[in-house]
Write an enzyme that holds these catalytic residues in place. Structure first.
Site, short mmCIF file in Angstrom:
data_model
loop_
_atom_site.label_atom_id
_atom_site.label_comp_id
_atom_site.label_asym_id
_atom_site.label_seq_id
_atom_site.Cartn_x
_atom_site.Cartn_y
_atom_site.Cartn_z
N CYS A 170 -54.28 71.94 41.45
CA CYS A 170 -54.15 70.62 40.82
C CYS A 170 -52.79 70.40 40.20
CB CYS A 170 -55.22 70.46 39.75
SG CYS A 170 -56.89 70.82 40.33
N HIS A 201 -59.15 62.00 40.44
CA HIS A 201 -58.41 63.25 40.57
C HIS A 201 -58.26 63.66 42.03
CE1 HIS A 201 -56.63 66.99 39.69
NE2 HIS A 201 -57.70 67.74 39.51
#
Lengths: 137, 382
Positions: free
Chosen positions: B86, B326
């Protein structure tokens, strides 16, 4: 008199734990012990996590530990049906890892003592977990 | 060493786009960033592209950035692909910043993109779980929501927080996201809806979690500020420490310290932040890591609504990962784009009153006791 042979069950994870017969002190977590400083590192390492020595031995560890913190998951993952408990565990050797917890959830708490267990999970093979208490009954 | 500026930003909205390919999503953001920087496809001399799961989820390995940018006529120049879970976006910006500062390139296009919605959440969650050391976590029921719940419980215990603080911060981010046209969730979910949403891993409820999203964001990093340039005052990266030998400071504390040291700044010199709220209450962890409030004072900061848009130090005015969504490779770039919009005064209804200098913290993966990667950037008006 019969002699117990090596544990031939299929493991859910080939790297992080040892069955009986797979190493000195097994069953337990797979660890690496440093001949120079005596420290334990989790899993296979090529250099000691503490002193960087390359004089290492494979060993089993983590038969006892405690809960750093845990959570009850209401969402299945990785073959685990919900609800199940998962924890950050610190072993008596100072190793830290993520582990499922088994047993009575009312015994799960920060700092609660744990002991290493093997859990048969049918098609998923055998996995490891930690159970509340200092030792198996 | 020269300065590096963000001279262009672009988005493909975050959400669910089953009719679009990853290439289309990435290319749209890249074109928007070039246009924002008043450039065309020949105006850049390198590109750095961030993505985490296109191999596992979309079948595209290795040359992802090349495939995206070919769709907009970009070729021949160096194109580098970055995977850092991420934190891929923040990592890509770090590389671009270093390269521009060193004088190796004039203008670098940085693109982060991900296509995670496949209609099979179990497959996507399984992919996410591979951003840990799989030799240690495979077969042990590892999922990031449960891990995040553990981290949140630690902060709650340390700081004496109750579950209402978790509800408040989640509602804050949803309210901010409702004002963000690029956000995945724009309904402005209130406290009651969050409190009543189903439990994922106690105390984390569904509407406290970031979603599985598709999306892309892009930047142009350049040696010249351009029309509305924003200076990269600091760019720092850290990996999870080997705590046995390197001490107990977390990945976030290390990256933040490096950023503050590089910039010669303290938290009080900043105006706002974008942080990695994979679940909204994880913001609390980063308030401490970034030094926004001292250990032991978090409950007062929350009670005073310090991180609200009109608070003393707004956090996640974009809506954060919770509301914006996300898409993993894009999130770090989207954080930077929000900083740029705020600093430029282009954030519309969510514009902060004071936004001269901001900080972004992008986290990724897990190893040992820490996120595997943290990227921290400080941006300021040029």
């Amino acid at each position: 008199m019969t002699t117990a042979g090596p544990d031939l069950r299929v493991k859910s994870n080939a790297h992080v734990f040892l069955l009986e017969g797979e190493g000195v002190g097994a069953p337990g977590l797979r660890a690496t012990c440093c001949r120079i400083c005596g420290a334990y590192s989790l899993g296979r390492v090529m250099a000691c996590s503490f002193c960087l020595s390359r004089e290492l031995d494979s060993c089993a560890a983590g038969q006892k530990g405690e809960i750093i913190e845990y959570a009850m998951s209401d969402h299945p993952a990785g073959g685990f049906a919900a609800p199940y408990a998962i924890a950050m565990v610190r072993t008596s050797e100072g190793l830290t890892l993520i582990s499922p917890l088994v047993g009575n959830p009312s015994l799960f708490a920060r700092g609660a003592p744990l002991h290493f267990v093997l859990v048969d999970r049918d098609e998923a093979g055998v996995t490891f977990a930690y159970a509340a208490g200092d030792q198996a009954a | 060493m020269a300065d590096a500026y963000i001279s262009g930003i672009g988005f493909h909205p975050f959400g669910r786009f089953p009719e679009k390919t990853l290439k289309q999503i990435a290319a749209e953001a890249a074109l928007a960033a070039l246009e924002n920087a008043n450039l065309d496809a020949d105006g850049i001399d390198a590109a750095i592209c961030a993505n985490a799961y296109a191999g596992l989820l979309n079948g595209q390995e290795s040359i992802r950035g090349q495939t995206w940018l070919r769709a907009i006529g970009v070729g021949a120049i160096p194109i580098i692909n970055v995977e850092n879970a991420c934190a891929g976006g923040g990592s890509a910006l770090h590389l671009a910043t270093m390269a521009v500062r060193a004088g190796a390139y004039e203008r670098i296009l940085v693109v982060g993109a991900e296509k995670m919605f496949l209609g099979d959440n179990a497959r996507t969650l399984a992919a996410l779980a591979t951003s840990s050391d799989i030799e240690v976590t495979e077969g042990v029921g590892m999922q990031f929501a449960a891990l995040d719940a553990i981290r949140v419980k630690e902060v709650m215990h340390d700081e004496g927080l109750d579950e209402e603080s978790l509800v408040w911060v989640s509602a804050k981010n949803h309210a901010n996201g409702a004002l963000n046209p690029n956000a995945h969730f724009r309904k402005g979910l209130g406290a009651d809806a969050i409190r009543e949403s189903r439990m994922i891993a106690a105390p984390i409820r569904l509407f406290m979690c970031s979603a599985i999203s598709d999306g892309a964001a892009a930047l142009v990093v350049s040696r010249e500020p351009g029309r509305q340039g924003v200076r990269v005052r600091a760019s720092a990266l850290a990996s999870a420490p080997v705590r046995a030998r390197q001490g107990a400071d977390s990945t976030a504390v290390r990256a933040a310290r490096k950023a503050y040291d590089e910039a010669g700044l303290r938290p009080t010199d900043l105006d706002f932040a974008e942080v990695h709220d994979a679940v909204a209450p994880l913001e609390f962890y980063y308030y401490r890591a970034l030094g926004l409030c001292a250990p032991g004072s978090l409950s007062r900061f929350i009670a005073e609504r310090g991180s609200a848009r009109d608070g003393a130090f707004p956090v996640n005015p974009s809506g954060g990962l919770t509301s914006r969504g996300h898409p993993v490779g894009a999130s770090g770039i989207a954080q930077i784009a929000e900083l740029v919009m705020q600093i430029r005064g282009e954030a519309g209804a969510r514009q902060l009153a004071r936004a001269r200098r901001g900080i972004a913290l992008n986290a990724g993966g897990w190893i040992g006791e820490d996120p595997a990667v943290n990227a921290v950037h400080i941006l300021e008006a040029a």
